[in-house]
Design a protein around this motif. Structure first.
Motif, PDB file in Angstrom:
ATOM      1  N   ARG A  87     -11.597  11.326  -5.688  1.00  0.00           N
ATOM      2  CA  ARG A  87     -11.896  12.622  -5.085  1.00  0.00           C
ATOM      3  C   ARG A  87     -11.004  12.862  -3.883  1.00  0.00           C
ATOM      4  NH1 ARG A  87     -14.871  14.731  -0.907  1.00  0.00           N
ATOM      5  NH2 ARG A  87     -16.029  16.669  -1.342  1.00  0.00           N
ATOM      6  N   ALA A  88     -10.839  11.854  -3.043  1.00  0.00           N
ATOM      7  CA  ALA A  88      -9.981  12.007  -1.868  1.00  0.00           C
ATOM      8  C   ALA A  88      -8.516  12.199  -2.266  1.00  0.00           C
ATOM      9  CB  ALA A  88     -10.131  10.788  -0.962  1.00  0.00           C
ATOM     10  N   GLU A 287     -14.731  15.693  -8.738  1.00  0.00           N
ATOM     11  CA  GLU A 287     -15.961  14.995  -8.384  1.00  0.00           C
ATOM     12  C   GLU A 287     -16.979  15.008  -9.522  1.00  0.00           C
ATOM     13  OE1 GLU A 287     -18.720  12.966  -5.927  1.00  0.00           O
ATOM     14  OE2 GLU A 287     -16.565  13.306  -5.720  1.00  0.00           O
ATOM     15  N   CYS A 288     -17.306  16.197 -10.041  1.00  0.00           N
ATOM     16  CA  CYS A 288     -18.385  16.304 -11.024  1.00  0.00           C
ATOM     17  C   CYS A 288     -17.907  16.675 -12.416  1.00  0.00           C
ATOM     18  CB  CYS A 288     -19.420  17.323 -10.553  1.00  0.00           C
ATOM     19  SG  CYS A 288     -18.782  19.009 -10.398  1.00  0.00           S
ATOM     20  N   GLY A 289     -16.636  17.078 -12.581  1.00  0.00           N
ATOM     21  CA  GLY A 289     -16.097  17.394 -13.892  1.00  0.00           C
ATOM     22  C   GLY A 289     -16.423  18.786 -14.388  1.00  0.00           C
ATOM     23  N   VAL A 290     -16.948  19.668 -13.543  1.00  0.00           N
ATOM     24  CA  VAL A 290     -17.255  21.035 -13.967  1.00  0.00           C
ATOM     25  C   VAL A 290     -15.943  21.789 -14.178  1.00  0.00           C
ATOM     26  CG1 VAL A 290     -18.297  23.218 -13.256  1.00  0.00           C
ATOM     27  CG2 VAL A 290     -19.485  21.074 -12.837  1.00  0.00           C
ATOM     28  N   GLY A 300      -8.994  20.820  -6.095  1.00  0.00           N
ATOM     29  CA  GLY A 300      -9.561  20.142  -7.251  1.00  0.00           C
ATOM     30  C   GLY A 300     -11.060  19.971  -7.201  1.00  0.00           C
ATOM     31  N   LEU A 301     -11.769  20.712  -6.342  1.00  0.00           N
ATOM     32  CA  LEU A 301     -13.218  20.571  -6.182  1.00  0.00           C
ATOM     33  C   LEU A 301     -13.881  21.920  -6.390  1.00  0.00           C
ATOM     34  CD1 LEU A 301     -13.353  18.303  -3.001  1.00  0.00           C
ATOM     35  CD2 LEU A 301     -13.600  17.594  -5.383  1.00  0.00           C
TER      36      LEU A 301
END
Length: 340
Positions: A87-88, A287-290, A300-301
């Motif tokens: 994520r980072a 992070e969550c793949g949505v 990317g978040l």
């Protein structure tokens, strides 16, 4: 007495574990336009992210990039730590997950690919790359095999000098007209239709044709080949269902060439829009793949993953219950107790 010779060299390290490879079409893909690797790469990242980034950067294209595979290959961190590091790295501009919809032969499937860039990129660069592949290839397109490079040129491979022109003294002979070569004088070979007719007698003796017969029927047989059939189809059509005795082979073949000529097939229609492979590209939250459009996932978040969670030490607000009539509540409880 022989003495043992001790070597100061260190023992060879054990062979490293091979990289886990993802399924065909998945796994790591290197983004284009990167600078060469340097020793100071990822120096500004924290220790955990620098450790994960160094491993991912050495990972070959097609290597498994899921959290479980990375945590199995990196013994210092578990799955939660690796997921936080990815994520980072996505926020830092080194990583994006792209989901592509590929429709082929009436079947649709979604393919998730992880793109890695040693050079940190901003969100605008990743959005442009997701839409048009960074001015190179589409993220959903399979990489085409590169052409083999030319062989290296060595010092021994010196080009031979061009032949020097003949001296003037040797050019005093009269000019002779250029003669035609033997290839130009050789007439063209027989046509495929002529050869098919000439071979009829070897395949079926009752249809043996002379050279004059083949030349006479060549144009009619060529009309068959112009309609898309091959010589094998022509031979089978002429030799199928023969009578026990053929009085005139040339007349019999002429009649069959005229009566059994195949129809002209229409031109192949252009592929409809529904038959063309459809490719849709979405970006996934690291992070969550949505999935979502690139502009909806900066760094990317997604929105929920970008929203900071409340601090652990912050007091949780307590809802104050509304004021209630205590006397009425006690009265209702007494009535319930007296009920049978």
């Amino acid at each position: 007495m022989a003495t043992e010779k001790l070597s100061p060299g260190l023992p060879a390290p054990a062979a490293s574990r091979p990289y886990a490879k993802a399924h065909h079409g998945y796994g790591k893909r290197t983004a284009p336009g990167q600078r060469p690797a340097r020793a100071a790469d990822f120096a500004l990242l924290p220790e955990r992210e620098r450790y994960v980034a160094g491993y991912v950067d050495r990972l070959p294209d097609g290597g498994a990039m899921d959290v479980k595979s990375l945590a199995k290959a990196l013994p210092l961190y578990g799955q939660m730590a690796v997921g936080s590091a990815l994520r980072a790295l996505g926020v830092a501009g080194h990583l994006r997950r792209v989901r592509c919809q590929v429709v082929e032969a009436g079947q649709s499937r979604w393919v998730t690919r992880t793109y890695w860039s040693r050079t940190a990129r901003d969100s605008a660069w990743w959005d442009t790359f997701t839409r048009n592949g960074g001015h190179q290839t589409s993220p959903c397109a399979e990489p085409a095999p590169s052409a083999a490079p030319p062989p290296p040129r060595t010092a021994d491979a010196v080009p031979s000098p061009a032949p020097s022109p003949a001296p003037a003294e040797q050019s005093s002979s009269p000019v002779v007209p250029q003669q035609r070569t033997a290839a130009e004088e050789t007439p063209a070979g027989p046509s495929p239709a002529y050869l098919a007719l000439a071979r009829l007698g070897r395949r079926e003796p009752r249809l043996a044709l002379s050279a004059a017969d083949c030349a006479l029927l060549e144009e009619a047989a060529a009309a068959w080949l112009e309609r898309g059939v091959d010589t094998e189809y022509l031979t089978r059509a002429l030799t199928a269902g023969l009578p026990s005795h053929v009085d005139s082979p040339v007349g019999f073949v002429r009649r069959r060439l005229r009566d059994k000529i195949p129809p002209r097939l229409p031109a192949a229609p252009s592929p409809a829009a529904s038959d063309v492979p459809v490719r849709r590209v979405l970006m996934e939250c690291t992070e969550c793949g949505v999935p979502g459009p690139p502009e909806a996932l900066p760094d990317g978040l997604c929105r929920s993953c970008r929203t900071p969670s409340p601090e652990a030490g912050a007091p949780t607000p307590v809802e104050v219950p509304e004021q209630r009539d205590i006397h009425a509540l006690v009265g209702s409880l007494r009535n319930l107790m007296q009920a049978p």
